[in-house]
Design an enzyme around this catalytic site. Structure first.
Site, PDB file in Angstrom:
ATOM      1  N   ASP A  27       0.853  -1.180   0.000  1.00 10.86           N
ATOM      2  CA  ASP A  27       0.000   0.000   0.000  1.00 10.86           C
ATOM      3  C   ASP A  27       0.896   1.239   0.000  1.00 10.86           C
ATOM      4  OD1 ASP A  27      -2.474   1.542   0.450  1.00 10.86           O
ATOM      5  OD2 ASP A  27      -1.595   1.878   2.435  1.00 10.86           O
ATOM      6  N   ASP A  29       0.007   5.060   0.845  1.00  7.26           N
ATOM      7  CA  ASP A  29      -0.119   6.065   1.902  1.00  7.26           C
ATOM      8  C   ASP A  29      -0.300   5.405   3.265  1.00  7.26           C
ATOM      9  OD1 ASP A  29      -0.089   8.154  -0.064  1.00  7.26           O
ATOM     10  OD2 ASP A  29      -2.154   7.611  -0.541  1.00  7.26           O
TER      11      ASP A  29
END
Length: 537
Positions: A27, A29
């Protein structure tokens, strides 16, 4: 005595490259960089501490890297695609190159198949990297990341941040303190399934042991296959409850069925004559060595003593307790390792590894016996309401509501169960399903599950049977045992149930909380949504 700490190293028996994984998906952020909401400005990119060094360790290990990220700011017009690419270029400048960027540009209201928790980004990244989701790990900071990984059949590791909700942490299959910690775990698990001491030549007859229930035997399958790959002959000692599953495993030449009173949940008193007969039977195998597989809460030492008395010259087992002269290979495994990997790591400590081309997942024999009943034709789902341990079974009335909801959504639902569960399956199937309770043995159930689009089941043997067949699982998982250890392994899965219920990690056989709240609260509508996610029309 050789002591293994589950670190492992490369061996001539292993193909080069990663043993468990080909790729790590990350992922963006909150995992790689600080979470700046809807960031379209490369000047605001701030890598999280230790991220560059952690990623370089993965690259050095030969793992390919991809980013899988929801970017609804595109759909909302907060930044342009050009802005997003500038942000990604800055991330690569600071953190090094990635082999692929998989981006969902949609909002929640768009109903796409790529926005996490849907598995679309995981499938896209795996395709782009030339691998399959089951050979990928996804590292993320929220529950959507873990749900996407599970729904694709990938491994998930959560790295919580202040915005991660407590229930997301409770539901995660694995948790690391940060990205460097997640990388430590990925590399440790990959090393652990490689032989510590390389073997020269094949072993002769090896006795492998896995007592307990059908599910326990099934999750040990990868470890048994690894032993079989390096032995001339394999004999398996199992208990009565695991016999049917043992007959489905590849690599087993002989099955010895014997109840072990220090393993069985409802044991008979220890009978000295029975132990003498067992010792004589073990001696008759003529094994050059034994590999004793156990669950994380069981001891291998009582059987190791009998094996010594039977004359077995080399014994390997997992043991936190000091074994004295009972073990030649004393192996230890950290808490939380999936049971199939736990078994593989013991096989590796004993010098055995899966051959090239044999995936480290669950698998059944190719020559399953013909079923006693005609296999269903057409498209169907399976709901299996029973469980070997009552605490892990969804209440019958809730199972009936689930069947009714699936039928109302247009699905043909088959309800399965053993000979002793006919009353249960009849009650559940009356809500709109077809009752197959008591009509099949375990091999017949395997045939049925092989043709199913999806299985809805608790944490019990048929969940692992489905995993061995590649059939997606909606897991109604009671948290009495850790999900990360007992989840359906490397198969698309959606987990439902209250992961933080008061019964968590109690290993209770019967629910210790009135009303069975961990599963009685499962919303049938969420089961329908889970089936749509795993098996879209």
């Amino acid at each position: 005595m050789f002591t293994s700490l589950s670190q492992g190293n490369h061996s001539a028996m292993n193909p080069s490259g990663p043993a468990l994984y080909d790729a790590v998906l990350l992922d963006r952020d909150g995992t790689l960089v600080e979470d700046v909401p809807y960031n379209g400005d490369p000047e605001k990119v701030r890598p999280l501490p230790g991220a560059r060094e952690a990623l370089d360790r993965l690259r050095a290990a030969g793992l390919r890297l991809a980013v899988v990220t929801n970017q609804s700011g595109l759909a909302r017009g907060y930044f342009t695609e050009r802005d997003m690419h500038a942000v990604h270029a800055r991330i690569e400048e600071l953190l090094g190159p990635f082999d692929h960027w998989a981006v969902c540009p949609h909002d929640d209201t768009d109903g796409c198949a790529c926005r996490k928790p849907a598995p679309g980004l995981v499938h896209e990244a795996a395709r782009a990297l030339g691998t399959a989701p089951r050979r990928c790990v996804l590292v993320g900071d929220i529950g959507r990341d873990m749900a996407a990984a599970l729904a694709a059949g990938a491994t998930g590791i959560l790295v919580p941040t202040p915005v991660t909700r407590p229930e997301e942490v409770a539901e995660a299959p694995a948790v690391a303190r940060d990205l460097p910690g997640a990388v430590d775990e990925i590399l440790r698990r990959d090393r652990a399934v490689r032989p510590v001491v390389p073997r020269t030549g094949r072993a002769g007859t090896v006795l492998v042991v896995r007592s307990d229930s059908a599910g326990d035997v099934l999750v040990t399958g990868p470890g048994i296959r690894a032993v079989a790959a390096g032995a001339e002959r394999v004999a398996l000692l199992c208990g009565p409850r695991g016999r049917a599953a043992a007959e489905l495993l590849p690599g087993v030449d002989e099955i010895i069925e014997w109840p072990l009173p220090w393993i069985d949940g409802s044991p008979e008193p220890v009978d000295p004559d029975d132990m003498r007969q067992l010792t004589a039977r073990l001696a008759a195998v003529g094994a050059e060595e034994a590999v004793v597989f156990t669950s994380f809460h069981q001891s291998a030492l009582p059987l190791a003593l009998l094996l010594r008395m039977a004359g077995v010259p080399r014994i390997s087992a997992i043991s936190d307790d000091y074994p004295g002269s009972l073990l030649d290979v004393r192996h230890r495994v950290p808490v939380g390792v999936p049971e199939p990997e736990r078994a593989l790591s013991l096989a590796a400590a004993a010098g055995f590894a899966l051959p090239a081309g044999d995936e480290p997942g669950l698998r059944l024999r190719a020559d399953l016996p013909a079923p006693a009943v005609d296999l269903p034709a057409g498209d169907y789902l399976v709901v299996h309401p029973g469980a070997s341990v009552p605490a892990r079974a969804c209440p019958p009335e809730r199972c009936a509501e689930i069947v009714a909801a699936l039928a109302a959504d247009g699905h043909r639902v088959l309800v399965t169960g053993g000979p002793g569960e006919r009353e249960l399956t009849a009650r559940v199937a009356a809500a709109g399903g077809t009752d197959l309770g008591g009509t099949t043995d375990l091999a017949g159930l395997a045939r049925i599950l092989a043709g199913a689009r999806c299985l809805v089941v608790g944490n019990t043997g048929p969940a692992h049977l489905a995993a061995a067949l590649g059939t997606p699982v909606v897991s109604l998982f009671a948290p009495t045992v850790p999900f990360g250890q007992w989840a359906p392994y490397r198969v698309p899965t959606v987990r439902l149930g209250d992961a933080g219920a008061a019964c968590r990690d109690t290993r209770a056989a019967r629910c210790p909380v009135a009303g069975h709240p961990c599963l009685s609260g499962v919303d049938p509508a969420r089961v329908v949504a889970a089936v749509r996610r795993l098996a879209p029309g």
